[in-house]
Design a protein around this motif. Structure first.
Motif: not given
Length: 383
Positions: A26-49
């Motif tokens: 599941k999706i736990i959270d959707i947050v506006e802004g950036t994070t320093d936590e480790f993750g997959v960098d989507l480089k500004g690409n679109w995220v859709l259902p």
């Protein structure tokens, strides 16, 4: 898993830069802004259902009928490259005995707990309950009128996994429509020669879905208005649209979008086993077809026979034809189908506590990554 630095398309707004937190399925959270936590960098690409194709026969060498008993798994493992995370796999008209066999095999597939790839929501039964006058690529010798007892039997073999049935409304008196609605099967009128006014009988009973609008149905005739007219005139009816640029010309795609609006359109592929394969001769059911590019046609008549285009191709065609907002596009690719199939509380849009069914697209709407229920099922290695 964290997906960060993405342009996230929510149901009512777009987060220009944000991140999603995914745990388990599941999706736990959707947050506006950036994070320093480790993750997959989507480089500004679109995220859709993730895309939901509620009408696809197959591809990559298999379909509902073609291939060995592992054909359903094979399709599920391959279709993620199109951005699809959920789908309804469609059968076509076959003999009664052969249909018994394939629905038994489909039921066995659906009962497995260790599924991989995209997730099949159930079957879309297209035929044999259709009109000989609008048979398309269905064998006319095998067509029969809608039959409740036969449907019950096939659904039992499928372990109650038939989710949509396409049928010609004029071939029954309303009792078949009532049966489908009472048994939580989505009734979809298609492959029909009915008049527009004849549709009102089934519409009043609760039919709110039309199979591939304009294809395989009575059309726009000012002396004899058909189902296409009724579908356009009823504001509460969702229409499937094969937006490959072959089944419907751009002017028709625009007319549908302007008349129905994004809330009542569901993009489908109607693709068959030759999707993703080289050009050449194949079969849909027992009928020979020729695939040329993304076009598939019956060998003997040239009539279109299902389709050879991928879902993401159809998305790009419709988007580039009508230039709709991305918040409208996701209705046509995910939200509307999820609502029709009664799974919208679980999937179809990006929101906390919903399944992590996600597709990442580049600026040209090419698929970069597909995630189904928290599992990465496709990655573009060039990304």
């Amino acid at each position: 898993m964290i997906l960060k630095n993405g342009k996230i398309v929510l149901e009512h707004k777009i987060i220009e830069k944000g991140y999603l937190v995914i745990h388990d399925k599941k999706i736990i959270d959707i947050v506006e802004g950036t994070t320093d936590e480790f993750g997959v960098d989507l480089k500004g690409n679109w995220v859709l259902p993730g895309f939901i194709d509620c009408h696809v026969h197959g591809g990559y060498g298999v379909d509902f009928e073609t291939g060995d008993t592992n054909r359903f798994e094979h399709f599920a493992l391959n279709v993620g490259k199109e951005g699809i995370t959920k789908y309804c796999q469609a059968s076509i008209t076959n003999s009664l005995g052969f249909t018994n066999k394939i629905y038994k095999e489909f039921g066995d597939f659906m009962s497995k707990s260790n599924k991989q790839g995209a997730i099949c929501l159930g079957a879309h039964m297209e035929g044999p309950f259709i009109s000989p006058a609008k048979k398309g690529a269905h064998d006319p010798k095998l067509l029969i009128n809608p039959d409740i007892e036969i449907t019950k039997h096939w659904n039992e073999l499928a372990k109650n996994n038939i989710k949509i049935i396409t049928y010609a409304g004029e071939l029954q008196d309303g009792s078949y429509t009532k049966y489908l609605i009472e048994n939580d099967i989505l009734p979809s009128i298609g492959h029909t020669d009915m008049l527009a006014q004849e549709f009102d009988k089934d519409w009043k009973l609760g039919v709110k879905h039309i199979t591939h609008l304009f294809n395989g149905m009575s059309g726009v005739d000012h002396y004899r208005p058909g189902l296409a007219v009724a579908a356009l005139n009823h504001d509460d009816v969702v229409v499937e649209v094969i937006s490959d640029g072959i089944h419907l010309q751009p002017e028709i795609l625009k007319m549908i979008f302007d008349h129905k609006g994004p809330d009542k359109i569901s993009i489908i592929t109607d693709a068959m086993n030759a999707k993703g394969l080289p050009d050449g001769e194949y079969k849909i059911g027992q009928l020979p077809v020729i695939k040329t590019g993304m076009k598939v046609a019956l060998k003997d008549s040239g009539v279109l026979a299902a389709a050879g285009a991928t879902y993401d191709h159809n998305v790009r065609v419709y988007y580039n034809t009508c230039k709709m907002e991305m918040t409208d596009l996701i209705k046509m690719t995910s939200i509307n189908a999820a609502k029709q199939l009664n799974v919208y509380e679980q999937t179809g849009s990006l929101a906390p506590n919903k399944l992590a069914d996600i597709v990442v697209l580049d600026k040209n709407l090419k698929v970069l990554k597909t995630i189904a229920e928290g599992r990465v099922i496709f990655e573009n290695n060039e990304y």
